[in-house]
Scaffold this motif. Structure first.
Motif, PDB file in Angstrom:
ATOM      1  N   UNK A 312      -7.820   6.567  -0.847  1.00 22.28           N
ATOM      2  CA  UNK A 312      -7.515   8.129  -0.534  1.00 22.28           C
ATOM      3  C   UNK A 312      -8.397   8.316   0.850  1.00 22.28           C
ATOM      4  N   UNK A 314      -8.848   5.922   3.223  1.00 23.60           N
ATOM      5  CA  UNK A 314      -7.913   5.587   4.434  1.00 23.60           C
ATOM      6  C   UNK A 314      -6.528   6.080   4.527  1.00 23.60           C
ATOM      7  N   UNK A 315      -5.989   6.576   3.359  1.00 21.69           N
ATOM      8  CA  UNK A 315      -4.664   7.116   3.608  1.00 21.69           C
ATOM      9  C   UNK A 315      -3.665   6.041   3.793  1.00 21.69           C
ATOM     10  N   UNK A 316      -2.469   6.532   4.607  1.00 23.49           N
ATOM     11  CA  UNK A 316      -1.414   5.452   4.481  1.00 23.49           C
ATOM     12  C   UNK A 316      -1.683   4.782   5.945  1.00 23.49           C
TER      13      UNK A 316
ATOM     14  N   UNK B 133      -2.457  11.661  -4.758  1.00 21.42           N
ATOM     15  CA  UNK B 133      -2.745  10.497  -3.727  1.00 21.42           C
ATOM     16  C   UNK B 133      -1.406  10.211  -2.973  1.00 21.42           C
ATOM     17  N   UNK B 136      -0.666  13.762  -0.561  1.00 26.22           N
ATOM     18  CA  UNK B 136      -1.585  13.957   0.645  1.00 26.22           C
ATOM     19  C   UNK B 136      -1.989  12.820   1.342  1.00 26.22           C
ATOM     20  N   UNK B 137      -2.210  11.636   0.476  1.00 23.74           N
ATOM     21  CA  UNK B 137      -2.662  10.656   1.283  1.00 23.74           C
ATOM     22  C   UNK B 137      -1.922   9.259   1.616  1.00 23.74           C
ATOM     23  N   UNK B 138      -0.842   9.470   0.973  1.00 24.52           N
ATOM     24  CA  UNK B 138       0.135   8.323   1.350  1.00 24.52           C
ATOM     25  C   UNK B 138      -0.357   6.911   0.470  1.00 24.52           C
ATOM     26  N   UNK B 139      -1.081   7.175  -0.529  1.00 26.52           N
ATOM     27  CA  UNK B 139      -1.481   5.995  -1.226  1.00 26.52           C
ATOM     28  C   UNK B 139      -0.396   5.433  -2.125  1.00 26.52           C
ATOM     29  N   UNK B 140      -0.244   4.041  -2.131  1.00 27.95           N
ATOM     30  CA  UNK B 140       1.023   3.510  -2.655  1.00 27.95           C
ATOM     31  C   UNK B 140       0.686   3.638  -4.272  1.00 27.95           C
TER      32      UNK B 140
END
Lengths: 330, 350
Positions: A312, A314-316, B133, B136-140
């Motif tokens: 969360x 580091x994000x994408x 996630x 908003x955070x792009x977590x896979x």
């Protein structure tokens, strides 16, 4: 410019680690035990994560790491018993077996044009079912197998502060692998080709290099490294085998890869962080005064929560353009 | 009309059948390698599961939760997400069913509905972090759902051990009260299967007959176009995982409110574990279509119940999960159908 920045981060990291260890020692958690478990927990993660970095750089995404971990944990012990040596089991049942799975995965993702995420999940489901079956078939006892303690890979004992710090040689091997992979990836022609296979496969195809061969090679190396990690869990760390031995570590390794944005060194650092959270969970669970207050279930959640929180933060990140897409010549 | 329908479904049906056959062949080879008799094992499996009325009921009872966890995965695939969170959400659904079903006293009917709905709600709640996630955070989602599955495992075990254990039988949670149990139809099959099938049709209606469903499917099949016409991707993410959570929560509830003789879950979670992963197979064999999933789940239900009878020959029943894995891998290969068809028919297909 790049190296000093990395170095400064390294110094900050080490300082933070010392700070954390010191503050934890205040509540009675022994730093030596904690680091020992961290290094153990880190080893399979590093091996799988670095392999996956290489694989994804080449354009193959293998989410079947957990499946490979599971299968090689069993085959590693099986071959160790046949050869009569833990390292032998690690090589035959771990590296070779894992390499074969990686080779298979590479072939189906290139020539078979597989939907790689689906195939990877299939590999995980296969491992989940095949491992209990295999354990019964090999040792005629369900779910658990104890082997000769002599097969456990000897640790290097370093005297530290009145006790012994047990470091597995496989951990050192894993760190060497990180450096070697980093050099191959960024300093050699092969590395350039691997990166191109994931980023712009047409380019190396025009240059006369077979994209599929590069990808299969990367997938095989990934499988072999993951296999060593899988076999390490029973043979180098736990000294026993249960069917749930991997406990989602294949996916934690995947998280480390995402966290690192496919950089091998960063993948090793994030494996250390995840290994540390696991080490913390193990150590807290046996620390008197803590285990009575907090139910052990919550402590066991720490590595998984840490993984989510880390992602969360580091994000994408940016991934190779041709990742997960079979290369079809136009 | 009928022939057009057959033509439309012929290829996916053949692909699924091919994958299933391949799975059985690999299973047979593996058994033969370790000195088991594959033919005896498979016939024990079939006779045990569909050779008697009780067997058929048990197989259908096993199929019930797989439909729903399969639906979770299928909705994800339709919307373009690889949602493997059904596993953990089913644990939450099961404990949710116990929270209402075992503790609170309500009249029959209302109690049953309340427990079922609360279980679905709990499953859906567990999907919210995944959506947040992702959006908003792009977590896979693969990593976040698997992590949440493990957290759910420990959390539910904690709830059972510390709050909902059955006095005198600490290995399991309190069984649900008789007012919160679905009616038994035969063996361990209960009327909960109708609820499951109804939910499948609800999902079908939602996905194929509403604007919302169209938005989900368009995002899955053509994200560029979806963005271009202004579909809110955050809403699609939340809706897709939430719907999946509802289905998975219901899957957990079926094992508690609709599964005699225990009517509860064990601390090991033995009767809900792996439902999510088996559901992936159901979704892929059923080609991510609710009707297809129902049939695929019945097939997997037969497989998983019949597997117990292979134990008399010493074969570990988990082998069927390995077969399921082979089927999933086979279904991921678009080339397989073409290659085998060329092999059999002797010419290039299409």
């Amino acid at each position: 410019m790049k190296i000093p920045k990395k170095l400064s981060w390294f110094i900050i990291g080490v300082a933070a680690l010392i700070g954390i260890l010191f503050s934890l020692s205040m509540v009675g958690i022994e730093p030596r035990d904690l680091l020992e478990t961290t290094f153990m927990a880190m080893t399979p993660l590093i091996l799988a994560a670095v392999g996956e970095c290489l694989d994804e750089k080449a354009g193959v995404v293998n989410i079947g790491l957990e499946g490979i971990f599971l299968i090689t944990a069993v085959t590693g012990v099986y071959w160790a018993e046949i050869v009569g040596d833990g390292v032998g089991g690690l090589i035959i049942g771990g590296a070779i077996m894992g390499g074969l799975i990686g080779l298979f995965f590479g072939i189906i993702s290139t020539y078979g044009k597989a939907a790689q995420v689906v195939a990877g999940m299939g590999l995980n489901v296969f491992g989940l079912g095949f491992v209990p079956f295999l354990m019964v078939a090999l040792w005629a006892f369900p779910g658990i197998h104890m082997f000769d303690p002599k097969l456990v890979i000897r640790t290097i004992d370093i005297p530290v502060g009145g006790g012994l710090f047990r470091l597995s040689p496989i951990t050192i091997f894993a760190i060497i692998v990180v450096i070697v992979v980093d050099i191959i990836l960024y300093r050699t022609l092969l590395g350039l080709r691997i990166q191109a296979a994931g980023e712009k496969p047409e380019a190396i195809d025009v240059a006369g290099v077979n994209v599929n061969h590069i990808r299969i090679l990367a997938s095989t190396i990934c499988g072999a490294l993951t296999g060593i990690g899988g076999a390490f869990m029973p043979l180098g760390w736990f000294g026993g085998l249960v069917k749930e031995i991997t406990a989602g570590r294949g996916f934690i390794a995947l998280a480390a890869v995402v966290f690192a944005g496919l950089d091998p060194i960063l993948a090793a650092v994030s494996s250390f962080i995840f290994g540390f959270s696991e080490g913390l969970a193990f150590t807290v669970m046996i620390t008197p005064g803590v285990k009575e207050v907090v139910p052990h279930y919550f402590i066991k959640m720490i590595p998984y929560i840490a993984t989510i929180v880390a992602l969360a933060i580091v994000g994408s990140k940016r991934f190779p353009k041709a990742l997960g897409k079979p290369y079809i010549r136009e | 009309m009928a022939s057009a329908v057959i033509q439309k479904f012929k290829r996916p049906l053949l692909e699924s059948l091919l994958a299933i056959i391949l799975g059985f062949i690999v299973g047979a080879i593996v058994m033969a390698m370790f000195g088991y008799d594959p033919i005896a094992a498979y016939s024990a499996l079939l006779i045990g599961s569909i050779g008697s009325l009780d067997g058929i009921c048990e197989s259908l009872a096993n199929a019930t939760p797989l439909m729903l966890t399969g639906l979770t995965f299928a909705i994800g695939m339709k919307s373009g997400y690889f949602n493997v969170g059904a596993e953990g959400q089913a644990y939450l659904g099961a404990i949710g069913a116990i929270m209402i079903g075992s503790v609170i006293h309500l009249p029959y009917g209302i109690h049953l509905a309340a427990a079922t709905l609360f279980a679905m709600f709990m499953g859906a709640i567990w999907s919210l972090p995944v959506s947040a996630l992702k959006a908003w955070r792009g977590v896979h989602e693969v990593v976040s759902t698997i992590m949440l599955n493990w957290i759910a495992l420990f959390f539910v075990r904690y709830l059972i051990e510390y709050h909902y254990y059955e006095p005198g039988r600490a290995e399991r949670a309190m069984p649900v009260l008789p007012t919160a149990r679905y009616q038994v139809l035969g063996a361990s099959l209960t009327t909960v299967i109708f609820v499951a099938v109804a939910f499948m049709f609800f999902a079908y209606f939602l996905l194929w007959r509403t604007t919302l469903g169209y938005e989900l499917r368009l995002t899955g099949s053509n994200p560029e176009a979806a963005r271009y016409i202004g579909i809110n991707s955050t809403r699609v993410i939340f809706l897709n995982f939430f719907l999946g959570g509802l289905a998975a929560g219901l899957a957990g509830a079926t094992q508690v409110l609709g599964r005699p003789p225990s009517w509860t879950i064990y601390k090991t979670l033995g009767n809900v574990i792996n439902l999510g992963f088996d559901g992936i197979g159901a979704a892929l064999i059923g080609r991510n279509h609710p009707v297809g999933i129902i049939f695929a789940s019945i097939f997997l239900g037969i497989l998983s119940y019949g597997a117990k009878f292979m134990m008399y020959l010493g074969v570990d029943p988990d082998l069927t999960r390995a077969i399921n894995g082979v089927i999933i891998i086979a279904l991921s290969l678009p080339e397989l159908y073409r290659i085998i068809r060329r092999f059999i028919v002797g010419r290039e297909a299409e």
